[in-house]
Design an enzyme around this catalytic site. Structure first.
Site, mmCIF file in Angstrom:
data_model
loop_
_atom_site.group_PDB
_atom_site.id
_atom_site.type_symbol
_atom_site.label_atom_id
_atom_site.label_comp_id
_atom_site.label_asym_id
_atom_site.label_seq_id
_atom_site.Cartn_x
_atom_site.Cartn_y
_atom_site.Cartn_z
ATOM 1 N N ARG A 23 0.823 -1.211 0.000
ATOM 2 C CA ARG A 23 0.000 0.000 0.000
ATOM 3 C C ARG A 23 0.855 1.258 0.000
ATOM 4 O O ARG A 23 0.490 2.278 0.600
ATOM 5 C CB ARG A 23 -0.980 0.020 1.175
ATOM 6 C CG ARG A 23 -2.372 -0.466 0.768
ATOM 7 C CD ARG A 23 -3.400 -0.210 1.879
ATOM 8 N NE ARG A 23 -4.062 -1.463 2.194
ATOM 9 C CZ ARG A 23 -4.270 -1.903 3.417
ATOM 10 N NH1 ARG A 23 -3.873 -1.208 4.460
ATOM 11 N NH2 ARG A 23 -4.882 -3.044 3.610
ATOM 12 N N ARG A 27 -3.487 6.622 0.814
ATOM 13 C CA ARG A 27 -4.044 7.835 1.417
ATOM 14 C C ARG A 27 -3.086 8.587 2.320
ATOM 15 O O ARG A 27 -3.359 9.727 2.689
ATOM 16 C CB ARG A 27 -5.313 7.470 2.207
ATOM 17 C CG ARG A 27 -6.496 7.125 1.318
ATOM 18 C CD ARG A 27 -7.693 6.695 2.151
ATOM 19 N NE ARG A 27 -7.474 5.403 2.780
ATOM 20 C CZ ARG A 27 -8.289 4.880 3.685
ATOM 21 N NH1 ARG A 27 -9.349 5.560 4.103
ATOM 22 N NH2 ARG A 27 -8.036 3.690 4.196
ATOM 23 N N ARG A 36 -7.223 10.912 -5.978
ATOM 24 C CA ARG A 36 -8.411 10.153 -5.564
ATOM 25 C C ARG A 36 -9.653 11.022 -5.634
ATOM 26 O O ARG A 36 -10.729 10.558 -6.066
ATOM 27 C CB ARG A 36 -8.196 9.617 -4.139
ATOM 28 C CG ARG A 36 -9.406 8.903 -3.534
ATOM 29 C CD ARG A 36 -9.671 7.579 -4.216
ATOM 30 N NE ARG A 36 -10.802 6.897 -3.599
ATOM 31 C CZ ARG A 36 -12.080 7.140 -3.884
ATOM 32 N NH1 ARG A 36 -12.378 8.060 -4.789
ATOM 33 N NH2 ARG A 36 -13.047 6.470 -3.289
ATOM 34 N N ASP A 73 -7.141 -3.316 -7.182
ATOM 35 C CA ASP A 73 -7.766 -3.914 -6.002
ATOM 36 C C ASP A 73 -8.013 -5.382 -6.292
ATOM 37 O O ASP A 73 -8.284 -5.757 -7.441
ATOM 38 C CB ASP A 73 -9.089 -3.210 -5.679
ATOM 39 C CG ASP A 73 -9.635 -3.623 -4.317
ATOM 40 O OD1 ASP A 73 -9.253 -2.997 -3.314
ATOM 41 O OD2 ASP A 73 -10.423 -4.588 -4.261
ATOM 42 N N TYR A 148 -14.988 -12.524 -0.144
ATOM 43 C CA TYR A 148 -15.838 -11.388 -0.458
ATOM 44 C C TYR A 148 -16.981 -11.794 -1.397
ATOM 45 O O TYR A 148 -18.106 -11.278 -1.273
ATOM 46 C CB TYR A 148 -15.013 -10.274 -1.090
ATOM 47 C CG TYR A 148 -14.021 -9.649 -0.145
ATOM 48 C CD1 TYR A 148 -14.409 -8.621 0.717
ATOM 49 C CD2 TYR A 148 -12.702 -10.083 -0.097
ATOM 50 C CE1 TYR A 148 -13.498 -8.045 1.593
ATOM 51 C CE2 TYR A 148 -11.787 -9.513 0.774
ATOM 52 C CZ TYR A 148 -12.195 -8.499 1.623
ATOM 53 O OH TYR A 148 -11.303 -7.933 2.494
#
Length: 340
Positions: A23, A27, A36, A73, A148
Site C-alpha cells: 500500500r 491515502r 483520488r 484492487d 468477499y
C-alpha cells in the site's frame, strides 16, 4: 545488471535488501488524495489508466523504492466477471453474495478480457517507465477473493464461506476453481503487458483450519504458480498467506512460489527456519511501528535486518501502510534499510 528485487526472488541474498511497502500508493500521501478526489469513485481510479499510472508512480518519485506494484484492487476480478461491486464510503466493498449454484452461474468469464483492458493498459504504461525498478502485478488469492464473493462484504470470521467449504464442498470447490482459472488469465495478461513479477494476496487465509488451508489456500496457489511458471519461466511469484502461522513452511514448499510474505505476527527467525532457504522472505515491520516512527521504528527495522541477513530477503511491512502514516517516517525507514 538484474534488478535487485528479481535477484532476491531468484534466491540471491542481496544486501542491502530491496525495499518496497505494501500500500505504498495510498491515502498517507497528499498527492494520492488529490488524484483520488479527481477520480470520483474508487473503481474509476482503478480503471482510468492515466490516474492509476500516476498513483502507482507517486511513491517511486518520493522514495525510489525497488518495486512498484500496480495500483488496483483484489476485487477487480469478481467485478470483471460481472459480480456487481461497489465501495461504500466508510463500509468497504460490497457485492451481491454468491450462496448457491445460480449465483455462481451468473458470473461470466467471457467478460473478463474486455473488462480488464484499462487495468492492463495501466500495466503497459507503467512498464515503459520502470527503469531499474521492478514492476509487480498482482491478484487476490482465490480463497480471499472468494471470501468477499460469498460473504458479499468484509467480515471478521467469514462464517458463510467457511460453512460453505464444510457443508457444500462441491459448490465451494467450483467457486475456487473458477477464481483460480480466471486469476491465471488475469495475471498472464499483466505479464504480457510488462509485469516482471506477480504477487498473490491471501489476506484472510488465517481463518482456516489446516485441512481447509491446504485445500483452498495451498492448492489453488500451487496451480496458479505452476501455470505462470509454465508460461513465463522468468517471472517469479510472491505469495502472501497472511496469518498462516506454522503453515507458512508447508505453503512455501508446496506452492512453488519464489517469495513468501511474512505478516506482522510472524517471527522472522522462525519463518526463516520453516521456509526453504532459496525462497525469498518478504516483510514484516508492523505498519503501526511505521506510524510511531523514531526509536521504535529504528529498533524494529534493525532487528528484522539482522534476522534476515544472509538469506534472500525483501524488506517490507507485515501488512499495508495505514492512512495516518507520516510520509517522513517512510523516508526515514527507506534510508535506514539502504544504509544497512
Amino acid at each position: 545488471m538484474t534488478k535487485k528485487l528479481l535477484r532476491a526472488l531468484a534466491g540471491e541474498a542481496v544486501w542491502p535488501p530491496p525495499v518496497w511497502l505494501m500500500r505504498q500508493a495510498g491515502r498517507y500521501l497528499p498527492e494520492y488524495r488529490q488524484v483520488r478526489a479527481e477520480a470520483g469513485s474508487f473503481i474509476d481510479l482503478c480503471t482510468r489508466p492515466d490516474l492509476a499510472t500516476e498513483v502507482t508512480l507517486q511513491p517511486l518519485r518520493r522514495y525510489g523504492f525497488d518495486a512498484a506494484i500496480l495500483f488496483s484492487d483484489i476485487l477487480m476480478l469478481p467485478w470483471a466477471l460481472g459480480q456487481g461491486l461497489r465501495f461504500a464510503e466508510g463500509e468497504g466493498p460490497q457485492l451481491p453474495p454468491i450462496r448457491d449454484a445460480a449465483g455462481l452461474a451468473a458470473l461470466d468469464p467471457a467478460r473478463l478480457p474486455e473488462a480488464i483492458t484499462p487495468i492492463i493498459e495501466t500495466v503497459r504504461r507503467l512498464a515503459a517507465q520502470m527503469g531499474d525498478t521492478t514492476l509487480i502485478g498482482f491478484a487476490g488469492s482465490p480463497f480471499t477473493v472468494s471470501c468477499y464473493m460469498v460473504e458479499g462484504r468484509g467480515s471478521k470470521e467469514y462464517e458463510h464461506v467457511r460453512m460453505m467449504a464444510w457443508r457444500e464442498p462441491e459448490l465451494y470447490g467450483r467457486i475456487i476453481d473458477l477464481v483460480t482459472e480466471q486469476t491465471i488469465v488475469y495475471l498472464s495478461a499483466q505479464i504480457d503487458a510488462g509485469a516482471e513479477a506477480v504477487m498473490l494476496f491471501d489476506s484472510w487465509s488465517g481463518v482456516l483450519a489446516p485441512s481447509l488451508f491446504r485445500a483452498y489456500v495451498i492448492e489453488p496457489t500451487r496451480r496458479i504458480t505452476a501455470a505462470i511458471r509454465a508460461r513465463y519461466p522468468h517471472v517469479p511469484v510472491i505469495g502472501f498467506p497472511r496469518l498462516a502461522g506454522t503453515m507458512l513452511g508447508e505453503y512455501a514448499a508446496v506452492t512453488g512460489v519464489q517469495g513468501v510474505g511474512m505478516d506482522t505476527s510472524a517471527d522472522p527467525k522462525r519463518a526463516a527456519a520453516l521456509v526453504p532457504e532459496k525462497v525469498a522472505l518478504q516483510g514484516n515491520v508492523d505498519p503501526l511501528a511505521l506510524v510511531a516512527g523514531g526509536a521504535a521504528l529504528e529498533r524494529e527495522a534493525d532487528e528484522l535486518l539482522a534476522a534476515m541477513r544472509g538469506r534472500p530477503f525483501i524488506f517490507n511491512l507485515g501488512h499495508g501502510i495505514v492512512p495516518q502514516t507520516s510520509p517522513d517516517h517512510v523516508a526515514a525507514l527507506v534510508a535506514r534499510v539502504r544504509a544497512a
